[in-house]
Design an enzyme around this catalytic site. Structure first.
Site, PDB file in Angstrom:
ATOM      1  N   GLU A 183       0.805  -1.184  -0.036  1.00 36.34           N
ATOM      2  CA  GLU A 183       0.139   0.027   0.117  1.00 36.34           C
ATOM      3  C   GLU A 183       0.882   1.140   0.032  1.00 36.34           C
ATOM      4  OE1 GLU A 183      -2.851   0.376   3.113  1.00 36.34           O
ATOM      5  OE2 GLU A 183      -3.727   2.018   2.198  1.00 36.34           O
ATOM      6  N   GLY A 208       2.982   2.640  10.662  1.00 37.72           N
ATOM      7  CA  GLY A 208       2.904   1.882  11.852  1.00 37.72           C
ATOM      8  C   GLY A 208       2.567   0.268  11.611  1.00 37.72           C
ATOM      9  N   ALA A 209       1.958   0.280  10.848  1.00 31.56           N
ATOM     10  CA  ALA A 209       1.477  -1.201  10.390  1.00 31.56           C
ATOM     11  C   ALA A 209       0.413  -1.451   9.242  1.00 31.56           C
ATOM     12  CB  ALA A 209       0.552  -2.115  11.778  1.00 31.56           C
ATOM     13  N   MET A 210       0.386  -2.737   8.807  1.00 33.56           N
ATOM     14  CA  MET A 210      -0.238  -2.874   7.283  1.00 33.56           C
ATOM     15  C   MET A 210      -1.311  -4.107   7.674  1.00 33.56           C
ATOM     16  SD  MET A 210      -0.703  -1.721   4.442  1.00 33.56           S
ATOM     17  CE  MET A 210      -1.871  -2.670   3.349  1.00 33.56           C
ATOM     18  N   GLU A 211      -2.391  -3.985   6.937  1.00 37.64           N
ATOM     19  CA  GLU A 211      -3.290  -4.830   7.231  1.00 37.64           C
ATOM     20  C   GLU A 211      -3.527  -5.865   6.149  1.00 37.64           C
ATOM     21  OE1 GLU A 211      -3.707  -1.796   6.103  1.00 37.64           O
ATOM     22  OE2 GLU A 211      -5.578  -1.420   4.808  1.00 37.64           O
ATOM     23  N   ASN A 212      -2.406  -6.126   5.304  1.00 37.84           N
ATOM     24  CA  ASN A 212      -2.204  -7.392   4.340  1.00 37.84           C
ATOM     25  C   ASN A 212      -3.294  -8.598   4.752  1.00 37.84           C
ATOM     26  OD1 ASN A 212      -0.010  -5.946   3.282  1.00 37.84           O
ATOM     27  ND2 ASN A 212       0.838  -6.485   5.032  1.00 37.84           N
ATOM     28  N   GLU A 230      -5.731  -2.936  12.522  1.00 34.03           N
ATOM     29  CA  GLU A 230      -5.315  -3.794  11.389  1.00 34.03           C
ATOM     30  C   GLU A 230      -6.108  -4.973  11.381  1.00 34.03           C
ATOM     31  OE1 GLU A 230      -3.541  -1.896   9.601  1.00 34.03           O
ATOM     32  OE2 GLU A 230      -2.560  -0.692  10.969  1.00 34.03           O
ATOM     33  N   HIS A 264      -9.485  -4.141   9.773  1.00 36.49           N
ATOM     34  CA  HIS A 264      -9.446  -3.913   8.433  1.00 36.49           C
ATOM     35  C   HIS A 264      -9.998  -5.095   7.438  1.00 36.49           C
ATOM     36  CE1 HIS A 264      -7.934   0.032   7.211  1.00 36.49           C
ATOM     37  NE2 HIS A 264      -6.984   0.190   7.945  1.00 36.49           N
ATOM     38  N   GLU A 318     -10.135   3.758   6.039  1.00 33.95           N
ATOM     39  CA  GLU A 318      -9.171   4.384   7.258  1.00 33.95           C
ATOM     40  C   GLU A 318      -9.954   5.045   8.067  1.00 33.95           C
ATOM     41  OE1 GLU A 318      -6.598   3.121   7.855  1.00 33.95           O
ATOM     42  OE2 GLU A 318      -5.785   2.639   6.144  1.00 33.95           O
TER      43      GLU A 318
HETATM   44  N1  BES Z   1      -3.114   0.857   5.848  1.00 35.16           N
HETATM   45  C1  BES Z   1      -2.422   1.616   6.934  1.00 35.16           C
HETATM   46  C2  BES Z   1      -1.079   1.579   6.602  1.00 35.16           C
HETATM   47  C3  BES Z   1      -0.606   2.097   5.495  1.00 35.16           C
HETATM   48  C4  BES Z   1      -0.588   3.497   5.315  1.00 35.16           C
HETATM   49  C5  BES Z   1       0.411   1.810   4.717  1.00 35.16           C
HETATM   50  C6  BES Z   1      -0.208   4.267   4.219  1.00 35.16           C
HETATM   51  C7  BES Z   1       1.067   2.305   3.445  1.00 35.16           C
HETATM   52  C8  BES Z   1       0.665   3.660   3.273  1.00 35.16           C
HETATM   53  C9  BES Z   1      -2.938   1.073   8.361  1.00 35.16           C
HETATM   54  O1  BES Z   1      -3.936   0.296   8.279  1.00 35.16           O
HETATM   55  C10 BES Z   1      -2.846   2.285   9.102  1.00 35.16           C
HETATM   56  O2  BES Z   1      -3.730   2.840   8.873  1.00 35.16           O
HETATM   57  N2  BES Z   1      -1.824   2.215   9.910  1.00 35.16           N
HETATM   58  C11 BES Z   1      -1.650   3.488  10.812  1.00 35.16           C
HETATM   59  C12 BES Z   1      -1.920   3.049  12.178  1.00 35.16           C
HETATM   60  C13 BES Z   1      -3.243   2.885  12.570  1.00 35.16           C
HETATM   61  C14 BES Z   1      -3.454   2.674  13.833  1.00 35.16           C
HETATM   62  C15 BES Z   1      -4.065   4.493  12.496  1.00 35.16           C
HETATM   63  C16 BES Z   1      -0.146   3.638  10.578  1.00 35.16           C
HETATM   64  O3  BES Z   1       0.434   3.077  10.120  1.00 35.16           O
HETATM   65  O4  BES Z   1       0.179   4.933  11.105  1.00 35.16           O
HETATM   66 ZN    ZN Z   2      -5.526   1.704   8.552  1.00 40.07          ZN
END
Ligand code: BES
Ligand code: ZN
Length: 885
Positions: free
Chosen positions: A128, A269-273, A306, A309, A328
């Site tokens: 992503e 922070g993290a990714m929901e693959n 995550e 998602h 999001e």
């Molecule tokens: N889908 C996002 C991660 C992401 C964002 C990947 C942009 C690549 C590009 C994930 O679900 C997300 O929103 N992560 C947040 C943390 C969340 C608790 C708000 C992040 O990574 O900051």
């Molecule tokens: Zn997210």
């Protein structure tokens, strides 16, 4: 300097692709520099496309193409063309066909951490938003959903663990080669941004979860070897999230396995693959001696986010990236509700409003303002913003407020059933809300399309003779870049009329009757609401629960605010009244002295709260926190001197600290740790209050504060204690803070997450030479620009946690940050652009600061080969700086 302006993408230009991809079979021969990807795609003409016999144009970036074949027949070099960003095949069959592509990519050279890259010896991916095109040629857009099957091969000794999305299939050794393979298949069609692959020598921690229908899901958390003992909290949080989503939204998990991998090099922070979430390891690893209460709370919330998602994002995905807030904003709303349910709803709401005000309001009021659903962008990575996330979540919350609990749940059920397996739009989502409730949300939709925080002016008037209370509301949204005219929004407002005993008076609204939900709705620019049978003069409590993300000014006297601070039944507004009083006190202290009587009244109100045994410790801690510097700066609005803001705020904190000395000392003694550490709500609350009190003691009575902090640090009970004491100490200029910082580094130099904490503490240290400290630390042997967490700690910690230092009038703070942005831009543009957003509020500063900021922004813009990411952010901010002639 850039030679061309990068291309802008517009929402209105959306067109379906001419070919669908039904399935994707990917074969990976993993190699550090030459990973070979063989892709076999089942394509067919898209019945939804208006084009006929269109060329097939796939995305691809930094790839080396080896071969292309259609239906088994290799293409000759003049059957296709390859550019830096595309593979074009002008003529393809107008019936189902198979496309086979073989290409190489280079994980080691991947410093952007987008696509397939190496992190600490392991292979991992981040796709992503547009990373998949760095792995192989594909339609890299979310409305193309395919069934993926993945086979990967790697040396068995170095890479014993091979993971991908979906359910595990065949595994085996390749005799004589030292290599082995694994097959994974994901039965759910998904867009390629949810693809993931991980290979490495990892330790797995395992557990299981029984779903509501009785299926057993295998759970795995994979981390670097030796870190297995730090996964327990993450595993507990995962199981809690899975059962909460069943109870709260009826959502059951859908695969046989759910895996999480923690990596130390990660942009986000993290990714929901799908079925294989990838996490920045700071949001997985936790032990009482390494993680603070805040870390524990964040881990719980991000694991939940995550996981959630899987339904809001994966089963129902986005049609295009303009719809980002569909997944999001909604998923943030869901994780906020989760935390509210498993911890304290009142505390969570205040925490969320604090973040919204600290991050989203400044964005919405400055040069980077954009709607929750933008209508154009240059680089999509720049739109993972507080507005898309946090305002997006507020919009969902407002719809819940308008519909009520039951109808909202019905609307969510409808959304899940109507759009499962689809790539949806924000319109689809709002239509479900309207269809399930019968409400007209036409005007409400503006919240998605209009940028800027509405200003809401409220005036209450009591008429004792008529026994009426009239509340006049007026809304106005200031122009934002590209949106000179603003419309009226549909604003739901929680309201209460508070009687002298703190009781809520019945709300008998003229023309409506007794309100069954204490909500009024403003739709036009101005309206007066008349409440009848009000037998005594009330104090109005408006926007209760922060029902709408607006900037409210109310004609309430200081006495009314102090009254609400002590008596409002709505805890958010109790806190809000304290914030308003605190802000006014700081503003009144800007000229150099704190008004005695006002400070006295505020301190007494606080003391009353702090001494009330029926009030939650976490709430008390929040009440002790004065509005942060950016809030004060925003209230001043223009020509801000950030040194003066810091000084005034510290003066008020000192005045309160010394007035509250006895009660703060009492808190310190009463909150001492008595047993082993546990990250439970009660312990977390007690420690929050303990270190909030320490901060005030440090300002009010420095010697005593330093002594308490040193005592705490001499035998720290947990990482929360270490960070609480050291975090307090760095606020004041003392020799002890330097020796204690050094001691912290020596204790924890072997733990990368704690070294990040150390850089962050330094970055926030308040003194006149803050920029020089950053400069010096950027040359520290432990500092590196290539690990995002380290950059976020030092540079991000400085721009957001050291307002006066970053905005030093001489421009030295801007200079170090600009240096970092330019360096970073060469190899990780996403991180560079994120750091550049630190400049986003400079337009409200005084002329010397604006001039200095502009000098550095122009220097960034002049850098050779500047990325689209950084160009977009920096040029927008520079354009918004009204410079003195
Ligand atoms: N889908 C996002 C991660 C992401 C964002 C990947 C942009 C690549 C590009 C994930 O679900 C997300 O929103 N992560 C947040 C943390 C969340 C608790 C708000 C992040 O990574 O900051
Ligand atoms: Zn997210």
């Amino acid at each position: 300097m850039r030679t061309e302006t990068p291309q802008t993408i517009h929402l209105k230009d959306y067109k379906p692709v001419p070919y669908r991809i039904d399935s994707a079979d990917l074969d990976f021969q993993l190699d550090p520099e030459k990973t070979r990807v063989a892709s076999r795609l089942a394509l067919r003409p898209n019945p939804d496309s208006e084009e006929s016999a269109a060329p097939l144009v796939l995305d691809g970036k930094k790839l080396q193409l080896l071969s292309v074949a259609i239906d088994g027949k290799p293409l000759k070099s003049d059957d296709f063309t390859v550019s830096d960003t595309t593979l074009t095949i002008p003529q393809v069959p107008q019936a189902p066909f198979t496309l086979e592509i073989v290409n190489l990519c280079n994980p080691t050279a991947n410093t952007e951490l987008s696509g397939l890259y190496m992190s600490n010896g392991m292979y991992c991916t981040q796709c992503e938003a547009e990373g998949f095109r760095r792995i192989t040629y594909f339609y890299d857009r979310p409305d193309v959903m395919a069934r993926f099957r993945v086979r990967m091969e790697a040396p068995k000794r170095e890479m014993p663990i091979l993971l991908s999305n979906g359910n595990p299939g065949e595994t085996g050794d390749l005799p004589g080669t030292g290599r082995h393979y694994a097959v994974w298949s994901d039965p759910f069609p998904k867009p390629c941004y949810l693809f993931a692959l991980v290979a490495g020598d990892l330790a797995g921690v395992h557990d299981t979860f029984q779903t509501m229908s009785g299926r057993t899901v295998k759970l795995g958390i994979y981390v670097e070897k030796g870190k297995e003992d730090r996964c327990a909290w993450a595993m507990t949080s995962l199981k809690l999230s899975m059962s909460w989503d069943e109870k709260a939204f009826g959502r059951e998990y859908d695969l046989d396995v759910f895996n999480i991998v923690a990596v130390s090099n990660f942009n986000m922070g993290a990714m929901e693959n799908k079925g294989l979430n990838v996490f920045n390891d700071k949001y997985i690893l936790a032990l009482p001696s390494t993680a603070t209460d805040t870390d524990y709370v964040n881990i719980e919330a991000i694991i939940a986010h995550e996981y959630f998602h899987n339904w809001t994002g994966n089963r129902i995905t986005c049609r295009d990236w303009f719809q980002l807030c569909l997944k999001e904003g909604l998923t943030v709303f869901r994780d906020q509700e989760f935390t509210s349910d498993v911890r304290s709803r009142a505390v969570k709401r205040i925490a969320d409003v604090k973040t919204l005000r600290a991050r989203q309001f400044p964005e919405d009021g400055g040069p980077l303002a954009h709607p929750a659903r933008p209508s154009s962008y240059i680089e999509i990575n720049n739109f993972y913003t507080p507005t898309v996330y946090e305002k997006g979540a507020e919009i969902c919350r407002m719809m819940k407020t308008l519909l009520g609990e039951a109808a909202f749940r019905k609307a969510m059920d409808l959304y899940f059933s109507r759009h499962d397996g689809e790539a949806a739009t924000v319109e689809d989502f709002v239509r479900c809300m309207a269809d399930a409730s019968g409400r007209d949300l036409g005007q409400f939709f503006q919240w998605y399309e209009q940028a800027g925080t509405p200003q809401l002016k409220a005036e209450g008037r009591y008429d004792a003779k008529r026994m009426t209370f009239e509340l006049t509301l007026e809304q106005k949204t200031l122009p934002t870049p590209g949106q000179p005219e603003k419309r009226s929004l549909h604003i739901p407002l929680g309201v209460g009329l508070v009687g002298s005993e703190g009781e809520d008076l019945p709300l008998d609204l003229d023309g409506v009757g007794i309100l069954n939900a204490p909500i009024i709705e403003l739709t036009g620019a101005k309206k007066t609401f008349r409440f009848r049978n009000i037998t005594k003069k009330p104090v109005v409590s408006l926007n209760r629960g922060f029902s709408a993300p607006v900037n409210l000014t109310l004609n309430a006297s200081p006495a009314d605010q102090l009254f609400l601070m002590g008596h409002d039944r709505d805890s958010l507004n109790r806190w809000e009244a304290g914030q308003t009083r605190g802000r006014e006190l700081i503003l009144a202290s800007m000229n150099g002295s704190v008004p005695n009587e006002e400070a006295g009244n505020y301190a007494s109100a606080l003391e009353g709260l702090l001494r009330d045994p029926s009030i939650d410790n976490a709430f008390k801690a929040l009440m002790l926190g004065l509005p942060p510097e950016p809030d004060i700066a925003a209230a001043i609005g223009k020509d801000v001197d950030t040194d003066a803001v810091l000084a005034a705020r510290d003066r008020v904190r000192a005045a309160l600290g010394s007035r509250l000395d006895p009660v703060l000392n009492g808190i310190w003694t009463a909150t001492a740790e008595r047993g082993p550490y546990a990250p439970d709500p009660a312990g977390t609350a007690r420690r929050a209050l303990r270190y909030a009190a320490l901060q005030m003691i440090l300002l009010g009575n420095r010697e005593k504060g330093v002594a308490l902090a040193l005592e705490e640090l001499a035998k720290p009970h947990s990482m929360t204690a270490e960070m609480g004491a050291l975090g307090g100490l760095i606020q004041v200029e003392t020799p002890e803070r330097e020796t204690q910082l050094e001691a912290f580094f020596n204790r924890h130099a072997a733990d990368h997450l704690l070294v990040d904490k150390w850089f962050m503490l330094h970055a926030q240290a308040k003194d006149a030479n803050a920029a020089a400290r950053i400069e010096r630390l950027s040359r520290h042997p432990a500092f590196t620009y290539s690990t995002p967490n380290r950059v976020y700690a030092l540079i991000g910690g400085f721009t957001s946690g050291n307002v006066a230092g970053f905005n030093a009038a001489g421009g030295e703070g801007y200079r170090v940050v600009a240096d970092a942005v330019i360096k970073l831009d060469g190899f990780n543009p996403q991180v560079a652009a994120r750091m550049a957003t630190g400049f986003r509020s400079c337009q409200i500063l005084d002329a010397p600061r604006r001039t200095a900021a502009n000098r550095e922004l122009q220097r960034i813009l002049a850098a050779p080969k500047l990325s689209r990411d950084t160009f977009e952010i920096v040029s927008r901010i520079a354009n918004g700086l009204a410079l003195p002639p």
